[in-house]
Design an enzyme around this catalytic site. Structure first.
Site, mmCIF file in Angstrom:
data_model
loop_
_atom_site.group_PDB
_atom_site.id
_atom_site.type_symbol
_atom_site.label_atom_id
_atom_site.label_comp_id
_atom_site.label_asym_id
_atom_site.label_seq_id
_atom_site.Cartn_x
_atom_site.Cartn_y
_atom_site.Cartn_z
ATOM 1 N N LYS A 53 24.172 -29.932 -24.700
ATOM 2 C CA LYS A 53 23.726 -29.053 -25.939
ATOM 3 C C LYS A 53 22.851 -27.677 -25.797
ATOM 4 O O LYS A 53 23.008 -26.705 -26.231
ATOM 5 C CB LYS A 53 22.494 -29.876 -26.841
ATOM 6 N N GLN A 97 16.715 -36.471 -29.613
ATOM 7 C CA GLN A 97 17.893 -37.252 -28.994
ATOM 8 C C GLN A 97 17.657 -38.632 -29.073
ATOM 9 O O GLN A 97 16.229 -39.143 -28.651
ATOM 10 C CB GLN A 97 18.144 -36.910 -27.330
ATOM 11 N N ASP A 120 20.531 -32.297 -37.573
ATOM 12 C CA ASP A 120 21.323 -33.667 -37.332
ATOM 13 C C ASP A 120 21.658 -34.038 -38.645
ATOM 14 O O ASP A 120 22.619 -35.021 -38.743
ATOM 15 C CB ASP A 120 20.637 -34.560 -36.295
#
Ligand code: NAP
Length: 283
Positions: A53, A97, A120
């Site tokens: 990322k 994460q 997300d």
């Protein structure tokens, strides 16, 4: 023999578009887009994802702010950090994460992220918006799958679509996106009785299970578009999907490989969501 859908190529073109738009925002408005990535603990797979990322941020011209926290970080400390990031104008998107260590409640953490920075699209506000079709962000993996289907030129409207898997991050939103495009959608899961029969009716088949080679060629309709979201590590260390590629590619018209299919799209769509977040925050 199926044509292979090249996720690396499609993701590269998404990232190019994002980079071009980000460059314009920087030049014309002086905006430096920033993504904060928070990782707790030392899970090696999570570490790889976070590094990828970061690299993607560099490639599209975003700033990335990494917060690598010790395994012993308390939920309260993590929530305090999210509160700071929610209020930081340099941070347009926040990604925590997953998975988090067992002593931290994932739901509480996701709910603490400002929905405007939830790139997300896991926050209940964003999940609800997806249900009603008025979304700012789409969850990255299903959004990436939609791009891959689009890249084949396949019309979704009126097609029989089968999604295998009903997780909140892949299966359910995937089904919803196909429904928004007027597909006739069936969702299968571990209690589904006649999986083979249902799969054989699918014009578009999306497998998001996490079981190596669960879907074999004899379960696939001639000419179907087959998207394999699964990422399974075999004993020999090789990565494979949920679909048995060799036999499935004899039947499908288009198929994604693993690796090189859905995986690269997830990160590209994260970049797209971060750009969207920055633009929306300007309004
Ligand atoms: P998950 O939360 O474990 O969900 C798996 C789903 O598969 C569940 O709904 C489960 O049913 C269903 N299932 C399990 N066994 C089944 C069977 N024999 N027949 C039919 N359905 C079955 O997993 P996830 O997070 O959705 O991820 C799915 C896969 O995609 C994993 O391999 C993951 O690594 C991969 N993934 C890849 C990306 C990417 O970027 N490429 C991103 C996210 C996930 P129940 O609900 O009944 O238990």
């Amino acid at each position: 023999m199926a044509k292979i859908i090249d996720g690396k190529a499609v993701s590269a073109s998404v990232k190019e578009e994002v980079a071009a738009e980000a460059a314009v925002l920087k030049e014309e408005k002086g905006i430096n887009i920033g993504l904060a990535v928070v990782i707790v603990g030392n899970d090696p797979a999570s570490r790889v994802y976070v590094n990828n990322k970061k690299k993607a941020c560099e490639a599209v011209g975003f700033r990335s702010f990494e917060y690598a926290l010790d395994e012993s970080t308390t939920q309260e400390q993590l929530l305090d950090l999210i509160d700071v990031l929610n209020r930081d104008d340099h941070v347009n998107g926040i990604l925590v994460q997953l998975p988090l260590p067992a002593h931290i409640d994932e739901k509480t953490v996701i709910n603490a992220i400002s929905p405007e920075k939830d790139v997300d699209a896991f926050h209940p506000v964003n999940v609800g918006k997806i249900m009603i079709g008025e979304y700012a962000f789409l969850p990255c993996t299903p959004a990436g799958v939609m791009k891959l289907i689009e890249s084949t030129g396949t019309e979704i409207s009126g097609k029989q679509c089968v999604v295998i898997g009903r997780s909140n991050i892949v299966g359910k939103p995937m089904a919803m996106l196909l429904l928004h495009k007027s597909g006739t959608v069936t969702i299968c899961h571990s209690k589904t009785k006649n999986l083979k029969e249902i799969c054989l009716g699918a014009d578009i088949l999306v497998a998001a299970v996490g079981r190596a080679n669960l879907i074999t060629g004899d379960m696939i309709k001639e000419g179907a578009v087959v998207i394999d979201v699964g990422m399974n590590r075999l004993e020999n260390g090789k990565l494979c999907g949920d679909v048995e590629f060799e036999s499935a590619s004899q039947k499908a018209s288009y198929i994604t490989p693993v690796p090189g299919g859905v995986g690269p799209m997830t990160i590209a769509m994260l970049m797209r969501n971060t750009l969207t977040a920055a633009k929306n925050q300007m309004k």
